[in-house]
Design an enzyme around this catalytic site. Structure first.
Site, PDB file in Angstrom:
ATOM      1  CB  VAL A  48     -16.502  85.950  38.932  1.00 19.91           C
ATOM      2  CG1 VAL A  48     -16.082  87.280  39.505  1.00 19.91           C
ATOM      3  CG2 VAL A  48     -16.460  84.848  39.956  1.00 19.91           C
ATOM      4  CE1 TYR A  84     -19.411  92.317  45.071  1.00 18.51           C
ATOM      5  CE2 TYR A  84     -19.604  91.764  42.758  1.00 18.51           C
ATOM      6  CZ  TYR A  84     -19.735  91.429  44.079  1.00 18.51           C
ATOM      7  OH  TYR A  84     -20.205  90.210  44.412  1.00 18.51           O
ATOM      8  CE1 TYR A 101     -18.733  83.969  49.573  1.00 19.76           C
ATOM      9  CE2 TYR A 101     -16.655  82.947  48.986  1.00 19.76           C
ATOM     10  CZ  TYR A 101     -17.583  83.945  48.804  1.00 19.76           C
ATOM     11  OH  TYR A 101     -17.378  84.910  47.854  1.00 19.76           O
ATOM     12  CB  SER A 125     -21.011  87.166  43.690  1.00 22.91           C
ATOM     13  OG  SER A 125     -19.697  87.075  44.172  1.00 22.91           O
ATOM     14  CE  LYS A 145     -20.113  86.977  47.497  1.00 23.82           C
ATOM     15  NZ  LYS A 145     -19.057  87.737  46.860  1.00 23.82           N
TER      16      LYS A 145
HETATM   17  O1  DON Z   1     -15.342  84.379  46.382  1.00 24.15           O
HETATM   18  C1  DON Z   1     -15.137  84.621  45.214  1.00 24.15           C
HETATM   19  O2  DON Z   1     -14.219  85.324  44.834  1.00 24.15           O
HETATM   20  C2  DON Z   1     -16.092  84.026  44.183  1.00 24.15           C
HETATM   21  N1  DON Z   1     -16.586  82.755  44.630  1.00 24.15           N
HETATM   22  C3  DON Z   1     -17.291  84.911  43.932  1.00 24.15           C
HETATM   23  C4  DON Z   1     -16.924  86.297  43.476  1.00 24.15           C
HETATM   24  C5  DON Z   1     -17.911  86.900  42.580  1.00 24.15           C
HETATM   25  O3  DON Z   1     -18.718  86.227  41.939  1.00 24.15           O
HETATM   26  C6  DON Z   1     -17.863  88.377  42.419  1.00 24.15           C
HETATM   27  N2  DON Z   1     -18.826  88.827  41.447  1.00 24.15           N
HETATM   28  N3  DON Z   1     -18.741  89.462  40.473  1.00 24.15           N
END
Ligand code: DON
Length: 303
Positions: free
Chosen positions: A257, A239, A188, A63, A66
């Protein structure tokens, strides 16, 4: 300030929490990483880079991507972008579906997955190649031409990406995805799979510490847009833990993540810390602890 000495002190201080937390398992390819790894890097606005631990080891940025897609879309679209996505904290997990129906398919902010999917859709419209635009930008800003996608991570996420598919189709039903849903999802997943080190990411965030100016001196964002991106990072970047992150760290930050967190000290430097053990809200346990220690030790924060 002796940044190298500060980073070494931070590393010592976080040793007791290394290995705490759990690696993300909902993307199976991420589950193979040792949760006890730790790296931290700091890149000054002048271009000097300091680091400790695994600061040169590439990891999955997830993420954190983003932030860069938001900046790239905002630089091309300007304020029109905010008609498609909000700028309020969600108070919900990053992959939550609940708010979207109440709010007619307009995601709360660009950093929850729904918001990031809208931004990727927009970037794809504006550039014709969202993931390629992102990769080229990150290669240029990090100064590392080897920055690349990880096909195994992208495939693993595509295979298990039921929530993201649900979010994208749901938003399309409100007319808030312009392109084809499978194409948006593909870009994405690839953007999340980019592998970069703490050193790469700290350098790549330099434009946010330089008020929108890129590494080569060209302008990506106006001063005001750079402020906007930093503000949304502060309020939404971690978040449903954004309040606690602001309270402990006092800097704009964005987690992923994969266990990475970036943070910005405008006018001075950008930081990146990596440790894959995550707390229940998807933020690196040792990463938050390290940034907390860093700002406490140095007295540097935006407040
Ligand atoms: O879309 C997803 O769920 C993951 N590729 C990215 C989520 C993420 O990194 C949330 N961050 N803490």
């Amino acid at each position: 300030m002796d940044y190298q000495a500060v980073l070494t002190e931070v590393w010592d201080a976080v040793l007791p929490v290394l290995g705490q937390g759990r690696v993300a398992t909902y993307i199976p390819a991420l589950a193979a990483v040792d949760p006890a790894r730790f790296g931290m890097a700091l890149a000054t606005v002048e271009g000097d880079v300091y680091g400790v631990g695994d600061w040169r080891v590439p990891f999955s940025i997830q993420s954190i991507s983003k932030v860069f897609t938001l900046a790239l879309a905002l630089s091309r679209d300007g304020d029109a972008l905010w008609r498609r996505v909000g700028k309020e904290p969600s108070g919900n997990p990053f992959n939550s579906l609940v708010q979207l129906e109440y709010e007619q398919g307009i995601p709360r902010n660009p950093f929850i997955n729904a918001g990031a999917l809208v931004i990727t859709d927009r970037l794809q419209r504006l550039t014709g190649d969202a993931r390629g635009t992102l990769r080229d930008f990150l290669r240029a800003e990090s100064g590392n031409p080897a920055v690349d996608f990880d096909a195994g991570i992208a495939a693993s996420e595509a295979e298990h990406g039921h929530r993201n598919r649900a979010l994208a189709h749901f938003m399309a039903s409100y007319g808030n995805i312009e392109g084809s849903v499978p194409e948006v999802l593909e870009h994405y997943f690839w953007q999340c799979s980019l592998a970069m080190s703490c050193a790469d990411l700290a350098r790549a965030c330099g434009f946010l510490a330089r008020h929108g100016q890129r590494a080569d001196g060209a302008r990506l964002l106006t001063r005001s847009q750079a402020k906007q991106v930093n503000a949304v990072m502060l309020t939404c970047g971690t978040y449903d833990a954004a309040g606690e992150f602001a309270y402990r760290v006092g800097l704009p930050g964005k987690s992923g993540v994969g266990g990475g967190i970036i943070a910005v000290i405008p006018n001075r430097c950008a930081l990146c810390v990596w440790s894959p053990g995550l707390d229940a809200r998807g933020n690196s346990v040792a990463g938050v602890e390290a940034l907390d220690r860093f700002t406490t030790l140095t007295g540097l924060s935006i407040f």
